[in-house]
Scaffold this active site. Sequence first.
Site, PDB file in Angstrom:
ATOM      1  N   GLY A  46      12.973  10.965 -14.670  1.00  0.00           N
ATOM      2  CA  GLY A  46      13.870  11.930 -15.318  1.00  0.00           C
ATOM      3  C   GLY A  46      14.343  11.396 -16.657  1.00  0.00           C
TER       4      GLY A  46
ATOM      5  N   ARG B 175      15.737  13.324 -20.763  1.00  0.00           N
ATOM      6  CA  ARG B 175      17.029  13.722 -21.353  1.00  0.00           C
ATOM      7  C   ARG B 175      18.161  13.070 -20.547  1.00  0.00           C
ATOM      8  NH1 ARG B 175      16.835  19.691 -18.838  1.00  0.00           N
ATOM      9  NH2 ARG B 175      18.122  19.279 -17.010  1.00  0.00           N
TER      10      ARG B 175
ATOM     11  N   GLY C 146       3.107   3.775 -29.189  1.00  0.00           N
ATOM     12  CA  GLY C 146       2.852   3.660 -27.753  1.00  0.00           C
ATOM     13  C   GLY C 146       2.788   2.220 -27.265  1.00  0.00           C
TER      14      GLY C 146
ATOM     15  N   VAL D 190       9.130  13.517  -8.989  1.00  0.00           N
ATOM     16  CA  VAL D 190       9.559  12.549  -7.973  1.00  0.00           C
ATOM     17  C   VAL D 190       9.400  13.061  -6.535  1.00  0.00           C
ATOM     18  CG1 VAL D 190      11.143  11.322  -9.510  1.00  0.00           C
ATOM     19  CG2 VAL D 190      11.994  13.264  -8.156  1.00  0.00           C
TER      20      VAL D 190
ATOM     21  N   ASN E 215      16.298   7.877 -11.454  1.00  0.00           N
ATOM     22  CA  ASN E 215      17.381   8.668 -12.038  1.00  0.00           C
ATOM     23  C   ASN E 215      17.229  10.170 -11.815  1.00  0.00           C
ATOM     24  OD1 ASN E 215      19.408   9.516 -14.255  1.00  0.00           O
ATOM     25  ND2 ASN E 215      17.434  10.302 -15.004  1.00  0.00           N
TER      26      ASN E 215
ATOM     27  N   ASN F 211      32.093  10.728  -1.322  1.00  0.00           N
ATOM     28  CA  ASN F 211      33.301  11.435  -0.851  1.00  0.00           C
ATOM     29  C   ASN F 211      33.001  12.840  -0.316  1.00  0.00           C
ATOM     30  OD1 ASN F 211      32.943  13.060  -3.080  1.00  0.00           O
ATOM     31  ND2 ASN F 211      34.921  12.630  -4.014  1.00  0.00           N
TER      32      ASN F 211
ATOM     33  N   TYR G  32      23.435  18.582  -1.726  1.00  0.00           N
ATOM     34  CA  TYR G  32      23.476  17.585  -2.806  1.00  0.00           C
ATOM     35  C   TYR G  32      24.241  16.344  -2.335  1.00  0.00           C
ATOM     36  CZ  TYR G  32      24.347  15.470  -7.388  1.00  0.00           C
ATOM     37  OH  TYR G  32      24.411  14.605  -8.445  1.00  0.00           O
TER      38      TYR G  32
ATOM     39  N   ILE H 211      29.638  13.344 -15.701  1.00  0.00           N
ATOM     40  CA  ILE H 211      29.019  12.753 -16.899  1.00  0.00           C
ATOM     41  C   ILE H 211      28.938  13.844 -17.973  1.00  0.00           C
ATOM     42  CG2 ILE H 211      27.017  11.460 -17.771  1.00  0.00           C
ATOM     43  CD1 ILE H 211      26.224  10.945 -14.824  1.00  0.00           C
TER      44      ILE H 211
ATOM     45  N   THR I  67      26.816  -0.491  -4.645  1.00  0.00           N
ATOM     46  CA  THR I  67      26.959   0.821  -5.277  1.00  0.00           C
ATOM     47  C   THR I  67      28.125   0.706  -6.258  1.00  0.00           C
ATOM     48  OG1 THR I  67      26.147   2.008  -3.338  1.00  0.00           O
ATOM     49  CG2 THR I  67      27.433   3.280  -4.914  1.00  0.00           C
TER      50      THR I  67
END
Length: 259
Positions: A24, A27, A65, A75, A101, A158, A167, A200, A249
Amino acid sequence: MDETFQLPANGSFSFAGRTALVTGGGRGVGEAVAREIHAGGGRVAVSDIDLAVAQAVAGSLDATGATAVALPLDVREKDHFLTALDAITGRWGKVDIVVNNAGFAKRTPTQEISPEEFDAIVQINMRSVFLSCQIFSEHMRANGYGRIVNITSLAGQNGGTVASPHYAASKAGAIMLTKYFARYLAGTGVTVNAIAPGPIDTAKARLSPEQIARVEAEVPAGRFMAVGEIAAATALLASDRGGFFVGATLDMNGGLYLR
Ligand SMILES: NC(=O)c1ccc[n+]([C@@H]2O[C@H](COP(=O)([O-])OP(=O)(O)OC[C@H]3O[C@@H](n4cnc5c(N)ncnc54)[C@H](O)[C@@H]3O)[C@@H](O)[C@H]2O)c1
């Protein structure tokens, strides 16, 4: 608060001689991570399901490159990870760093989530981490060195406040896979860690001004995280100097969740 607040990649950590795969990477967070590792002297394979955005990022890092390349990688597909491993080892000899990611959030009302949609979210956010760790852990173990960083979510810790159940559950699974593979690989030179971000900057494009103001009011730090901040933390975990993080984490939530 300056809404354009960003941190440029500054290469604080050295990645000289290292090669990295970022999923990912076309961007957002993935792009920032790719830029950070490249700024530290690393060679980066910028992968994305959308090859054009990956090509734009890789081309802007190094149009020749030699130190940056774009790869198509969905993925959800094990074969794509295997092809990426072949492509990177063919070009640069090894893969030292993998940043898992790529992820996808869908806010569907709970009663409207179909079994198919539930599975699709789990495939993108959780099964992908399993496939990547399964494949790259063997390559890295054989090399005696590796760094895997999984971008998860506060929702996986949480249960989520605005996030949907699939999700949140998929990100919780990604945190557990991080712990599993960290222990599986402990002592081999390969580390596996996660970052659990709160809101974010990249999310702002998907939110109304009212929603943005509500998030800023809820976060004790009073703002969204800049992608450069999560890129810097990822760089620490992905660097040689991050070797004593094993199955950690890192909470990056501006104080929303303290444990
Ligand atoms: N934005 C936030 O507030 C936030 C909060 C917590 C966690 N996260 C997590 O951080 C990570 C990055 O988030 P972002 O905001 O930069 O996302 P983004 O949506 O801006 O970018 C995601 C990138 O992943 C790519 N992608 C989507 N599906 C893919 C697939 N199946 N295979 C490969 N690539 C795919 C997209 O093309 C895109 O380039 C994600 O895992 C996300 O769940 C984000």
